[in-house]
Motif scaffolding. Structure first.
Motif, PDB file in Angstrom:
ATOM      1  N   LEU A  69       0.818  -1.210   0.000  1.00  7.97           N
ATOM      2  CA  LEU A  69       0.000   0.000   0.000  1.00  7.97           C
ATOM      3  C   LEU A  69       0.853   1.262   0.000  1.00  7.97           C
ATOM      4  CD1 LEU A  69      -2.808  -1.000   2.529  1.00  7.97           C
ATOM      5  CD2 LEU A  69      -3.069  -0.665   0.073  1.00  7.97           C
ATOM      6  N   GLN A  70       1.930   1.235   0.797  1.00  3.12           N
ATOM      7  CA  GLN A  70       2.820   2.399   0.850  1.00  3.12           C
ATOM      8  C   GLN A  70       3.518   2.616  -0.484  1.00  3.12           C
ATOM      9  OE1 GLN A  70       5.147   1.179   4.257  1.00  3.12           O
ATOM     10  NE2 GLN A  70       4.129   2.669   5.596  1.00  3.12           N
ATOM     11  N   SER A  71       3.906   1.516  -1.130  1.00  2.00           N
ATOM     12  CA  SER A  71       4.537   1.627  -2.443  1.00  2.00           C
ATOM     13  C   SER A  71       3.559   2.189  -3.468  1.00  2.00           C
ATOM     14  CB  SER A  71       5.034   0.248  -2.901  1.00  2.00           C
ATOM     15  OG  SER A  71       5.551   0.322  -4.216  1.00  2.00           O
ATOM     16  N   GLU A  72       2.331   1.678  -3.426  1.00  2.00           N
ATOM     17  CA  GLU A  72       1.309   2.168  -4.355  1.00  2.00           C
ATOM     18  C   GLU A  72       0.987   3.629  -4.083  1.00  2.00           C
ATOM     19  OE1 GLU A  72      -3.161   0.949  -5.972  1.00  2.00           O
ATOM     20  OE2 GLU A  72      -2.142  -0.275  -4.441  1.00  2.00           O
ATOM     21  N   THR A  73       0.948   3.974  -2.811  1.00  2.00           N
ATOM     22  CA  THR A  73       0.695   5.367  -2.432  1.00  2.00           C
ATOM     23  C   THR A  73       1.802   6.286  -2.955  1.00  2.00           C
ATOM     24  OG1 THR A  73      -0.500   4.750  -0.438  1.00  2.00           O
ATOM     25  CG2 THR A  73       0.452   6.951  -0.481  1.00  2.00           C
ATOM     26  N   SER A  74       3.041   5.842  -2.818  1.00  2.00           N
ATOM     27  CA  SER A  74       4.175   6.628  -3.306  1.00  2.00           C
ATOM     28  C   SER A  74       4.076   6.836  -4.816  1.00  2.00           C
ATOM     29  CB  SER A  74       5.486   5.915  -2.955  1.00  2.00           C
ATOM     30  OG  SER A  74       6.590   6.631  -3.447  1.00  2.00           O
ATOM     31  N   GLN A  75       3.658   5.784  -5.533  1.00  2.00           N
ATOM     32  CA  GLN A  75       3.503   5.900  -6.982  1.00  2.00           C
ATOM     33  C   GLN A  75       2.401   6.895  -7.343  1.00  2.00           C
ATOM     34  OE1 GLN A  75       2.817   1.966  -8.493  1.00  2.00           O
ATOM     35  NE2 GLN A  75       4.838   1.197  -7.928  1.00  2.00           N
ATOM     36  N   VAL A  76       1.286   6.797  -6.609  1.00  2.10           N
ATOM     37  CA  VAL A  76       0.180   7.724  -6.874  1.00  2.10           C
ATOM     38  C   VAL A  76       0.613   9.159  -6.596  1.00  2.10           C
ATOM     39  CG1 VAL A  76      -2.137   8.443  -6.138  1.00  2.10           C
ATOM     40  CG2 VAL A  76      -1.620   6.013  -6.463  1.00  2.10           C
ATOM     41  N   GLN A  77       1.349   9.359  -5.489  1.00  2.00           N
ATOM     42  CA  GLN A  77       1.828  10.700  -5.150  1.00  2.00           C
ATOM     43  C   GLN A  77       2.755  11.237  -6.233  1.00  2.00           C
ATOM     44  OE1 GLN A  77       0.923  12.722  -2.505  1.00  2.00           O
ATOM     45  NE2 GLN A  77       2.034  14.205  -3.723  1.00  2.00           N
ATOM     46  N   SER A  78       3.618  10.361  -6.757  1.00  2.00           N
ATOM     47  CA  SER A  78       4.531  10.769  -7.833  1.00  2.00           C
ATOM     48  C   SER A  78       3.735  11.154  -9.080  1.00  2.00           C
ATOM     49  CB  SER A  78       5.504   9.635  -8.166  1.00  2.00           C
ATOM     50  OG  SER A  78       6.337   9.356  -7.057  1.00  2.00           O
ATOM     51  N   GLN A  79       2.701  10.371  -9.380  1.00  2.00           N
ATOM     52  CA  GLN A  79       1.869  10.683 -10.537  1.00  2.00           C
ATOM     53  C   GLN A  79       1.151  12.010 -10.354  1.00  2.00           C
ATOM     54  OE1 GLN A  79      -0.712   7.294 -10.925  1.00  2.00           O
ATOM     55  NE2 GLN A  79       0.900   5.938 -11.696  1.00  2.00           N
ATOM     56  N   ILE A  80       0.631  12.225  -9.142  1.00  2.00           N
ATOM     57  CA  ILE A  80      -0.045  13.498  -8.871  1.00  2.00           C
ATOM     58  C   ILE A  80       0.921  14.668  -9.018  1.00  2.00           C
ATOM     59  CG2 ILE A  80      -1.138  14.885  -7.045  1.00  2.00           C
ATOM     60  CD1 ILE A  80      -2.443  12.336  -6.016  1.00  2.00           C
ATOM     61  N   SER A  81       2.135  14.515  -8.483  1.00  4.00           N
ATOM     62  CA  SER A  81       3.140  15.587  -8.587  1.00  4.00           C
ATOM     63  C   SER A  81       3.475  15.868 -10.045  1.00  4.00           C
ATOM     64  CB  SER A  81       4.402  15.179  -7.820  1.00  4.00           C
ATOM     65  OG  SER A  81       4.133  15.031  -6.445  1.00  4.00           O
ATOM     66  N   ALA A  82       3.613  14.790 -10.839  1.00  2.00           N
ATOM     67  CA  ALA A  82       3.923  14.969 -12.257  1.00  2.00           C
ATOM     68  C   ALA A  82       2.777  15.684 -12.972  1.00  2.00           C
ATOM     69  CB  ALA A  82       4.189  13.605 -12.911  1.00  2.00           C
ATOM     70  N   GLU A  83       1.533  15.288 -12.658  1.00  2.00           N
ATOM     71  CA  GLU A  83       0.379  15.925 -13.283  1.00  2.00           C
ATOM     72  C   GLU A  83       0.266  17.387 -12.856  1.00  2.00           C
ATOM     73  OE1 GLU A  83      -1.738  14.664 -15.498  1.00  2.00           O
ATOM     74  OE2 GLU A  83      -0.726  12.734 -15.566  1.00  2.00           O
ATOM     75  N   GLN A  84       0.579  17.660 -11.593  1.00  2.00           N
ATOM     76  CA  GLN A  84       0.524  19.051 -11.127  1.00  2.00           C
ATOM     77  C   GLN A  84       1.583  19.901 -11.820  1.00  2.00           C
ATOM     78  OE1 GLN A  84       0.833  18.248  -6.906  1.00  2.00           O
ATOM     79  NE2 GLN A  84      -1.350  18.655  -6.565  1.00  2.00           N
ATOM     80  N   SER A  85       2.754  19.294 -12.070  1.00  2.00           N
ATOM     81  CA  SER A  85       3.806  20.007 -12.804  1.00  2.00           C
ATOM     82  C   SER A  85       3.338  20.311 -14.224  1.00  2.00           C
ATOM     83  CB  SER A  85       5.083  19.163 -12.829  1.00  2.00           C
ATOM     84  OG  SER A  85       6.089  19.804 -13.586  1.00  2.00           O
ATOM     85  N   LYS A  86       2.682  19.320 -14.860  1.00  2.00           N
ATOM     86  CA  LYS A  86       2.145  19.538 -16.204  1.00  2.00           C
ATOM     87  C   LYS A  86       1.081  20.629 -16.178  1.00  2.00           C
ATOM     88  CE  LYS A  86       2.766  14.763 -17.860  1.00  2.00           C
ATOM     89  NZ  LYS A  86       2.038  13.553 -18.314  1.00  2.00           N
ATOM     90  N   ALA A  87       0.240  20.587 -15.147  1.00  2.00           N
ATOM     91  CA  ALA A  87      -0.821  21.589 -15.031  1.00  2.00           C
ATOM     92  C   ALA A  87      -0.224  22.995 -14.917  1.00  2.00           C
ATOM     93  CB  ALA A  87      -1.707  21.291 -13.825  1.00  2.00           C
ATOM     94  N   THR A  88       0.841  23.126 -14.133  1.00  2.00           N
ATOM     95  CA  THR A  88       1.492  24.434 -13.990  1.00  2.00           C
ATOM     96  C   THR A  88       2.047  24.911 -15.329  1.00  2.00           C
ATOM     97  OG1 THR A  88       2.091  23.959 -11.687  1.00  2.00           O
ATOM     98  CG2 THR A  88       3.342  25.681 -12.813  1.00  2.00           C
ATOM     99  N   THR A  89       2.698  23.993 -16.064  1.00  2.00           N
ATOM    100  CA  THR A  89       3.245  24.343 -17.380  1.00  2.00           C
ATOM    101  C   THR A  89       2.136  24.793 -18.321  1.00  2.00           C
ATOM    102  OG1 THR A  89       5.044  22.742 -17.114  1.00  2.00           O
ATOM    103  CG2 THR A  89       4.546  23.476 -19.352  1.00  2.00           C
ATOM    104  N   LEU A  90       1.015  24.052 -18.321  1.00  2.00           N
ATOM    105  CA  LEU A  90      -0.104  24.412 -19.192  1.00  2.00           C
ATOM    106  C   LEU A  90      -0.720  25.752 -18.798  1.00  2.00           C
ATOM    107  CD1 LEU A  90      -1.900  20.980 -19.702  1.00  2.00           C
ATOM    108  CD2 LEU A  90      -0.841  22.384 -21.459  1.00  2.00           C
ATOM    109  N   LYS A  91      -0.827  25.997 -17.492  1.00  2.00           N
ATOM    110  CA  LYS A  91      -1.373  27.289 -17.041  1.00  2.00           C
ATOM    111  C   LYS A  91      -0.492  28.439 -17.523  1.00  2.00           C
ATOM    112  CE  LYS A  91      -3.764  25.569 -12.910  1.00  2.00           C
ATOM    113  NZ  LYS A  91      -3.781  25.527 -11.431  1.00  2.00           N
ATOM    114  N   ASN A  92       0.832  28.243 -17.447  1.00  2.00           N
ATOM    115  CA  ASN A  92       1.753  29.274 -17.931  1.00  2.00           C
ATOM    116  C   ASN A  92       1.595  29.473 -19.435  1.00  2.00           C
ATOM    117  OD1 ASN A  92       2.799  29.649 -15.361  1.00  2.00           O
ATOM    118  ND2 ASN A  92       4.469  28.197 -15.649  1.00  2.00           N
TER     119      ASN A  92
END
Length: 397
Positions: A50-73
């Motif tokens: 569960l912790q490993s899966e959680t870490s993966q989900v968090q990484s995916q969220i961070s990556a998507e948030q980075s993409k979102a910031t780039t798109l907003k700019n």
């Protein structure tokens, strides 16, 4: 109590104790030490998974948030570019309107010029007719009507004078007409150039708008992915931190609190217990912790969970409230969403059914709360929090 709780078990020993409690209250019968060891080992493996899966989900969220910031700019950049194009197109339209006005003036001048020429010719012809008292006679007829050679010469002189005058008028009018036509040609050439620029700007504007629309669609898709990730993270969080019986207890306490809130005697009692204090001072104090990290079970400025944060802030204002979000929901005066005031606590159903998240209402639809990104300010009606809102409680007056 937001989605970051998934990855915030403080250490493995705490996790082991947690799952031991799960085994004690669950449906597993621990009748032998070997069975207990096997079960604990299995649970530890499940926890690691569960912790490993959680870490993966968090990484995916961070990556998507980075993409979102780039798109907003990028979208902001296109907004600026489109604004510049709008200004240029507006200026071009103004110039074209000015040229159109010039063209209209020149057309009027040409019409006046033609009218002036005709008028001059009519006046000269009338001079001949008046001089020889014959409204239908031609210039040649005037000469043939001469009574003598001297009369013929006099008539010829008059006609020559009139003819020269007429020629001068015609030349003057023709020169003016030629000048006007040249100006018209210049205006038409300028109009053609401006039209070309206008068409190019309009095409660029259309292209930029199409790209911007695609970026907006991409951003919405990414934001949907982020929200889906948070939902998944919330589920993982409940699996890591809470047993099923604990989740059911939160739901039961929330339902009991909602039923209790309908009782007039309870509401009257809670109303009489309201503490007189300044809501602005509560909000100001809460804002001093913006950015403080989220910690599961945290109750101090070194790290808060959602209810630890609200309890700490309210205590500073002299208001004593219970520790957990579901317990906080079970006290205080019930408040409708339309009657919210700064300092009220707002509750949401997130990683578990019932009042599993709480924040402090700031006014204008905003709250300050401890969530996965730390203490931050959010709208209670945005796409994430809005559907999860379940109610509010008041502790101050």
């Amino acid at each position: 109590m937001n989605i970051s709780r998934v990855c915030e078990v403080e250490n493995e020993q705490q996790a082991k104790r947690h799952f031991c409690r799960f085994l004690l209250v669950g449906s597993f019968a621990l009748t032998a030490p070997v069975a207990h060891a096997d079960s604990l080992s299995s649970d530890n493996q499940k926890l690691q998974q569960l912790q490993s899966e959680t870490s993966q989900v968090q990484s995916q969220i961070s990556a998507e948030q980075s993409k979102a910031t780039t798109l907003k700019n990028a979208i902001a950049s296109y907004d600026n570019a489109l604004h510049t194009l709008d200004v240029k197109i507006s200026a071009t339209n103004d110039q074209m309107s000015s040229l159109k006005a010039q063209q209209d003036v020149l057309n009027q001048q040409l019409a006046q010029n033609q009218k002036q020429l005709q008028q001059q010719q009519d006046e000269l012809t009338q001079m001949v007719r008046t001089a020889y008292e014959d409204g239908s006679v031609s210039y040649l007829g005037v000469l043939f009507q001469a009574n003598s050679f001297s009369d013929f010469l006099s008539r010829l002189y008059d006609l020559t004078l009139i003819s020269n005058t007429q020629n001068q008028v015609v030349d003057s009018v023709r020169t003016l007409r030629k000048s006007i036509i040249q100006k018209q040609d210049q205006v038409k050439a300028s109009q053609a150039k401006l039209q070309t620029v206008h068409d190019q700007l309009a095409a660029l504007q259309q292209s930029d708008r199409a790209i911007q629309a695609q970026r907006q669609a991409d951003l919405q898709n990414i934001q949907s992915n982020i929200e889906a990730g948070k939902e998944k993270q919330g589920t993982l969080e409940s699996q890591i931190h809470l047993t099923q019986s604990q989740i059911q207890a939160i739901e039961a306490e929330t339902q009991a609190a909602e039923q209790q809130a309908t009782q007039p005697s309870y509401v009257a009692q809670q109303t009489s217990d309201l503490v007189s204090t300044s809501s602005s001072s509560i909000i100001s104090f809460a804002q001093t912790f913006l950015g403080t990290p989220y910690v599961w079970g945290g109750t101090s400025p070194s790290g808060f969970d959602c209810s630890g944060f609200t309890q700490y802030v309210m205590a500073h204002a002299g208001v004593s409230i219970p520790r957990t979000s579901e317990e906080q929901f079970a006290t205080g005066v019930p408040v409708s969403e339309g009657d919210l005031q700064p300092g009220d606590l707002v509750f949401f159903s997130t990683y578990a059914p019932g009042a599993s998240h709480v924040g402090i209402y700031m006014g204008n639809g905003m709250m300050i709360d401890a969530e996965d990104m730390g203490v931050s300010i959010d709208s209670i009606s945005n796409s994430y929090w809005g559907p999860k809102y379940i109610g509010a409680r008041r502790y101050i007056k």
